[in-house]
Structure formats: C-alpha cells, structure tokens
Design a protein around this motif. Structure first.
Motif: not given
Length: 496
Positions: A214, A218, A255, A259
């Motif tokens: 993450e 970002e 990603v 999750r």
C-alpha cells in the motif's frame, strides 16, 4: 375510520418494520472487531476449539472405561418371571397318587372297624350292642382335568460370577489406554497452540506485506500525479507520465488480491479459534522473535522423552503388552460361580399364591472350574492372537527407534533453521538502512530528471524486498522455535 386512514396506518407500520430491519442489519455489520494478542488467541482456542472439544469427549470415554474397569468382578444378577401353560398334563400320575391315598384310607377304615369290634366284644358275647362305633372315611374322588392344571408360575433369580487371572491384565490395559488418551489430548492441545501461533504470526506477516504494498501504491499514485503535473507544464514528455500512470494502475490488482487473501486467512483463523465464520478479527502484536541459545544434542538428551509421539507410541506398546499377558493368562483354568433361586407354583389359578408351602424351589448353587484345553494348542485362535500381538510389539519397538532417530534429525534441522534465520536477521537489519539511503538518493535523482523511472522502481523494489525479507526471516525463526517446542513438548520461553 376511513379506508385511506387504515391504509395509511398499514404503510406506517410497514415503514417502521423496514426501518427496524435495516437498523438491525446496520448494527450487525457495525459490530466491533475482536482484538486478540497471541496469548489471548491461544487461550480462546484452548477453551473453544472444536478439535479439542472432540478430543475432550474421546478422553472422557477412556477415563470412564479405566475408572470402572474393575466391573469385571461384579456378578451378573438376572431376575425373571414366567407364566407357562402345558399343552397336556399327566393325569395318570395324579390318579396313581389318589389310588395310593384310597388304599391308605381302606386300611385305616379296616383298622378302625377292627378296633371298634374289639371294644364291643364283651357286649357282643353277652348278646348286647356295644357302645363303640366307627365312621368310615370316604374315598378321595378322582379329579377332573381343569384349565388351571395346565398353568404354572415360575420365578427365577440367578447370580453368576466368572473369575479369571486375565481380568487383572485387562484392567491394566484399560488404565494404559486412558493414559494414552491423556497423551493424545496433550498432543492435540500442543498442535492447536502451535497452529494458532503460526497462523497468528503468519497473518501479521501478511499485514506487514500489505502495508508495504500500500505504501508503494501510494508512492506510485503521487509519482503519477506529479508526472501528470510536469507533463501539463511541459517539463517532461508524455511518455514519462504514461510510464508512471501505467505503473500505478498495474499495482492496484496485486494489492486488492493481497487484501482478499488476508481476509480469507482471517476467516480461517476465526474458524481455528472456534469463532463463527465471518467474525471480524484484529490482531495485536508484531513479528518480533525472542532469541534463545539451544544445543541440539542437549535438547534430545534433556527433552527427547517428552515428545508426544514417543510417549503415545510407548503407551500403545504398554497396552499391547497387557493384552498379550491377558491372553496368556486366559490359558489357565477359570472359575465360574452361580447361584439360582427358582420358585415354581403349579395349578396356578386354583392355588393360593401366598401360601409358602405351595411353592417349590428348583434353584441350586454351583461352582465350576473350566479349562479350555484347545487354547493350549499352538495353532489355536488364542495362541495365534498372542503371537500376532507379540509381532506388533516388535513392530512398535522398530517404530520407536525410527521415531527417536527422526526426532534427532528434526531437532537438528529446527536448531539450524533458527541459527541461520538469526544470522540473516542481523545482516538484513544492517542492510535496511543502506537500502533506505539508496532509495532516497534515487528518488532525488529522479525528481531532478537525471535518472529513469525504472531505476527508481528497482531501488524501491530492493528496499521493500529487504524489509519483507527481514520480516520473513523473523517469522521463520518463530516458526522453527514453535516446531521445536511441539516436537519436544516444552515451552522454551517459559523455561527461560
């Protein structure tokens, strides 16, 4: 009330019900997540694990069998009552008894008449009637066959007890089975604890991996936005912006997949703890090992006998030895004791049941010494079973030897893994600072336009791999220590 008012009230009630249902659903989804540390997770699993609950039942079965194994010396008591009807009865026997009774009556009457005549003899000689008189006893009439004569009431109370020397070894075998059940329960508990701890730290590792992904996502987003701004200002060509944007978009699926995998693993963890599937769980802790200095040879010497597998196999061997002794002792004579009380009442419907003299007892007390000589033959079923048990004991001895050697190998492997992981943890801890400095320098160069995006991504990938590698080695150390604790059935951190 008008119809419109009625329909209005119904619509209002329906709306209230709908609101209540929605509120209930919202409150269900809004339930706070359960927070667990590793120790809390272990305690909860030990108390609520379905596997351990099933093991508890198995242990209770063996405990009860061992507790009451002496019941082979409890005599068997059986009571019964029977009403039976004979299809035909022997009237000749009854008539013969009556004939004998009538003959006795005739003899008695003759004796009575003779006695009266003797008393009246003086009077007879004087021509007078004597005072003595005698009344004859009438004959017994032959009975007619009745339905009651066909019926008989029979009661039975039997007590029996068999005594054999083999019972002693059977009792010992039951107790050995219970001890083996306790070992199996401890083994199941240890396996559950190890599984919970491994999965707990594995989930923490996954969470840290997702955090790194993450952060990279970002960073890629910010880099893409900066590239777009630079392209709009004419500072960089469109290709630079497209490369940054494509790199950002390509990271999104990985990603999201990470999750999703983590959520599935959390469901598995909830199931392992004994929680309802779907329960939200939050883990509190970090992947930080506590280092211990261990010597493989000393561990085997000090704790090798504590291994659940070895203790379970030895308990199984003890049970086979007791069963073999029981078979050998079954060759000796056995004593059987029995006592029976069997009252019987004939002519059941025409006889007073409460008159003790009307009942006849056909019971008996017996003691029997039985010796099965066939079992002494070498090819008898008992001797073949004893020989099979002896061979199984020999096989278990080989299995024990194999298990001990395998234990040495597994202990050495775990200790080597811990030592290697610790060395790599120390090396990677030093490398993280270098990788961080390299990435920062590359990022400044990229912003200054003196390096390519690919070089920056390589530096970022190396930094993340170093961080993830450090966490993986910490997990490997913890996992190897947990395997060693399960293998030897000891808690090294508590012992420390």
């Amino acid at each position: 009330m008008s119809m419109s008012g009625v329909f209005g009230m119904r619509r209002g009630r329906g709306l209230c019900v709908l609101i209540l249902v929605l509120l209930a659903q919202v409150s269900a989804f809004a339930q706070p997540a359960r927070v667990f540390t590793v120790d809390e997770a272990v305690d909860y699993a030990v108390k609520n694990s379905r596997t351990l609950k099933s093991a508890d039942i198995d242990l209770e079965i063996k405990r009860r069998a061992a507790k009451y194994s002496w019941n082979v010396f409890v005599p068997t008591v059986q009571a019964s009552g029977t009403m039976s009807r004979q299809n035909s009865i022997n009237m000749d026997a009854a008539n013969s008894s009556i004939d004998m009774a009538n003959q006795m009556i005739d003899l008695s009457n003759a004796m009575g008449k003779m006695g009266a005549a003797m008393q009246n003899l003086p009077y007879t000689m004087m021509g007078q009637e004597g005072p003595a008189t005698y009344s004859e006893v009438p004959h017994v009439s032959y009975p007619d066959e009745t339905e009651s004569m066909h019926w008989a009431a029979v009661g039975n109370l039997g007590v029996s007890l068999n005594l054999s020397l083999a019972y002693i070894e059977q009792i010992k075998a039951s107790k050995s089975a219970y001890e083996g059940g306790e070992i199996s329960w401890e083994q199941s508990k240890r396996e559950t604890v190890t599984s919970v701890k491994k999965l707990f730290y594995g989930l923490l590792l996954q969470q840290e991996n997702i955090k790194l992904q993450e952060q990279s996502l970002e960073t890629a987003r910010r880099r893409s936005a900066q590239a777009r701004s630079n392209w709009d200002d004419g500072k960089v060509p469109e290709l630079s912006y497209l490369q940054a944007y494509v790199s950002y978009e390509n990271m999104k699926p990985s990603v999201a997949e990470a999750r999703r995998t983590l959520n599935q693993q959390l469901d598995t963890f909830a199931f392992l703890l004994g929680l309802p599937v779907g329960t939200k769980i939050t883990l509190s802790g970090s992947v930080e090992p506590v280092y211990v200095d261990l010597d493989a040879d000393k561990l085997v010497a000090d704790y090798g006998g504590n291994a659940p597998d070895i203790k379970s196999l030895m308990s199984t061997r003890d049970g086979l030895v007791h069963n073999q002794k029981a078979l050998n002792l079954s060759l000796a004579p056995a004593l059987a004791l029995s006592w029976g009380f069997q009252p019987m009442l004939t002519n059941a419907f025409d006889t007073n049941w409460f008159e003790a003299d009307n009942w006849k007892d056909s019971g008996a007390l017996s003691a029997t010494l039985a010796w099965n000589i066939t079992n002494l033959l070498p090819f008898s079923q008992t001797r073949l079973q004893a020989a099979e048990l002896k061979d199984n004991i020999r096989k278990l001895d080989i299995s024990l030897e194999t298990l001990r050697e395998n234990q040495k190998m597994q202990v050495r492997k775990a200790v080597d893994t811990m030592r290697s992981s610790r060395e790599q943890i120390e090396a990677m801890s030093r490398n993280i600072d270098l990788a961080q400095r390299s990435y920062r320098a590359m990022e400044q160069a990229y912003q200054a336009g003196v390096t390519e995006l690919l070089d920056l991504k390589d530096a970022e990938s190396q930094l993340n791999q170093t961080k993830l590698g450090l966490l993986s080695q910490k997990f490997n150390y913890i996992s190897a220590l947990l395997d060693l604790e399960q293998l030897l059935n000891v808690d090294f951190l508590e012992a420390k």
